[in-house]
Design an enzyme around this catalytic site. Sequence first.
Site, PDB file in Angstrom:
ATOM      1  N   VAL A 177       0.862  -1.184   0.000  1.00 18.95           N
ATOM      2  CA  VAL A 177       0.000   0.000   0.000  1.00 18.95           C
ATOM      3  C   VAL A 177       0.900   1.235   0.000  1.00 18.95           C
ATOM      4  O   VAL A 177       1.779   1.365   0.849  1.00 18.95           O
ATOM      5  CB  VAL A 177      -0.928   0.014   1.231  1.00 18.95           C
ATOM      6  CG1 VAL A 177      -1.812   1.260   1.221  1.00 18.95           C
ATOM      7  CG2 VAL A 177      -1.780  -1.252   1.267  1.00 18.95           C
ATOM      8  N   ASN A 186       4.081   7.774   2.426  1.00 16.69           N
ATOM      9  CA  ASN A 186       4.836   8.772   1.674  1.00 16.69           C
ATOM     10  C   ASN A 186       4.111  10.104   1.547  1.00 16.69           C
ATOM     11  O   ASN A 186       4.757  11.154   1.433  1.00 16.69           O
ATOM     12  CB  ASN A 186       5.140   8.227   0.276  1.00 16.69           C
ATOM     13  CG  ASN A 186       5.705   9.286  -0.646  1.00 16.69           C
ATOM     14  OD1 ASN A 186       6.817   9.774  -0.455  1.00 16.69           O
ATOM     15  ND2 ASN A 186       4.924   9.690  -1.644  1.00 16.69           N
ATOM     16  N   SER A 206      12.394  13.081   6.971  1.00 10.11           N
ATOM     17  CA  SER A 206      13.115  14.228   6.440  1.00 10.11           C
ATOM     18  C   SER A 206      14.203  14.669   7.407  1.00 10.11           C
ATOM     19  O   SER A 206      14.065  14.539   8.627  1.00 10.11           O
ATOM     20  CB  SER A 206      12.139  15.388   6.208  1.00 10.11           C
ATOM     21  OG  SER A 206      12.819  16.598   5.944  1.00 10.11           O
ATOM     22  N   TYR A 233       6.109  21.952   9.205  1.00  4.11           N
ATOM     23  CA  TYR A 233       6.567  20.760   8.471  1.00  4.11           C
ATOM     24  C   TYR A 233       7.674  20.050   9.243  1.00  4.11           C
ATOM     25  O   TYR A 233       7.651  18.828   9.404  1.00  4.11           O
ATOM     26  CB  TYR A 233       7.066  21.169   7.088  1.00  4.11           C
ATOM     27  CG  TYR A 233       7.635  20.012   6.286  1.00  4.11           C
ATOM     28  CD1 TYR A 233       6.791  19.126   5.632  1.00  4.11           C
ATOM     29  CD2 TYR A 233       9.009  19.810   6.206  1.00  4.11           C
ATOM     30  CE1 TYR A 233       7.298  18.059   4.907  1.00  4.11           C
ATOM     31  CE2 TYR A 233       9.526  18.744   5.482  1.00  4.11           C
ATOM     32  CZ  TYR A 233       8.669  17.876   4.833  1.00  4.11           C
ATOM     33  OH  TYR A 233       9.190  16.817   4.124  1.00  4.11           O
TER      34      TYR A 233
END
Length: 331
Positions: free
Chosen positions: A57, A139, A193, A206
């Site tokens: 998935v 993602n 990240s 973020y």
Amino acid sequence: MSSISEITKAGVVLLAAVGALTITIKALSFWRLIFDLYIRPGKSLKKFGAGTGAWAVITGASDGIGKEFAYQLAAAKFNVFLISRTESKLQDISNDIESKYQVKSRIYAMDFTKGDKRDYENLKEIIEELVDVGVLINNVATNHEIPTPFILETDEIVNNIVEVNISGLLRTTKIILPKMISSNRGLIINVGSFSGMIPTPYLSVYSASKAFMSTWSAALGAELKSKGIVVENVNTYFVVSAMSKIRRSSWLIPLPKPYVKSVLSKIGVPGGATHIPYSSNAYPSHAIANWIITSTFNLSFWVKQGLAQQEDIRKRALKKREREAAAAKAQ
């Protein structure tokens, strides 16, 4: 005087010993990094159901990293379930994957920024229909449009980042997990990240969302290890993509294809990210950059560097907007 001299000599010897030990530790950690990157094999995808009819998935599957995960997992003989916002893109990818790799595929178009309860209910129904889910690639993500001080950021962008990067991550994973637990194996890759490792001014929301992902991945990984489920937060620097707004690759900024290939070939290998449990640095240049960051200056130094970098990017972005507005007005 002799006693003072002896004390001074002892201090020099002690400092030299500490220096030698520090250098030795750094050298050993670097060589471990090289071993991880170029010698140590990762876990085989077969352990998670490749070639047995299991499903992978992938969220954010219509472009960039997510799209590349879809293709490479299909090439490894997983059936793929693709989730993203644009149905037409998903359908094209689905058709192409089925034609190229002779695997099954399904798609579901949803906008994660909406946080629509019905979308998650529909998603749960589809997942329940899949007999075996071996891989989840978290993602999907959204970012600030340009580097922006928190006080100036719009409520919409703040809410979107929280909804997609945190709430969407949790809700999607919770839907998938029962399938993995029932089969006593699974792989969850969370695309993280560097901004989750280093607080990034002007990208504060973020950055915090990716720090959340890193912490949550470590906690969840510890919970699920005994159940045969591998959780990995992939610590990512820039990759050429629509989200990064970078169009040219370089040594430090790869295209999605080699990046994803590195990730899938190094599952379970920390790649120098040993300071963060259940994290990895699979791509060589990212791993080396991570090693330099964690082995040299302290966090305050890197935050200060990030502030200067993002201030510069913001200035250039604002000037670009001014030029575009002036050009549009002139037409």
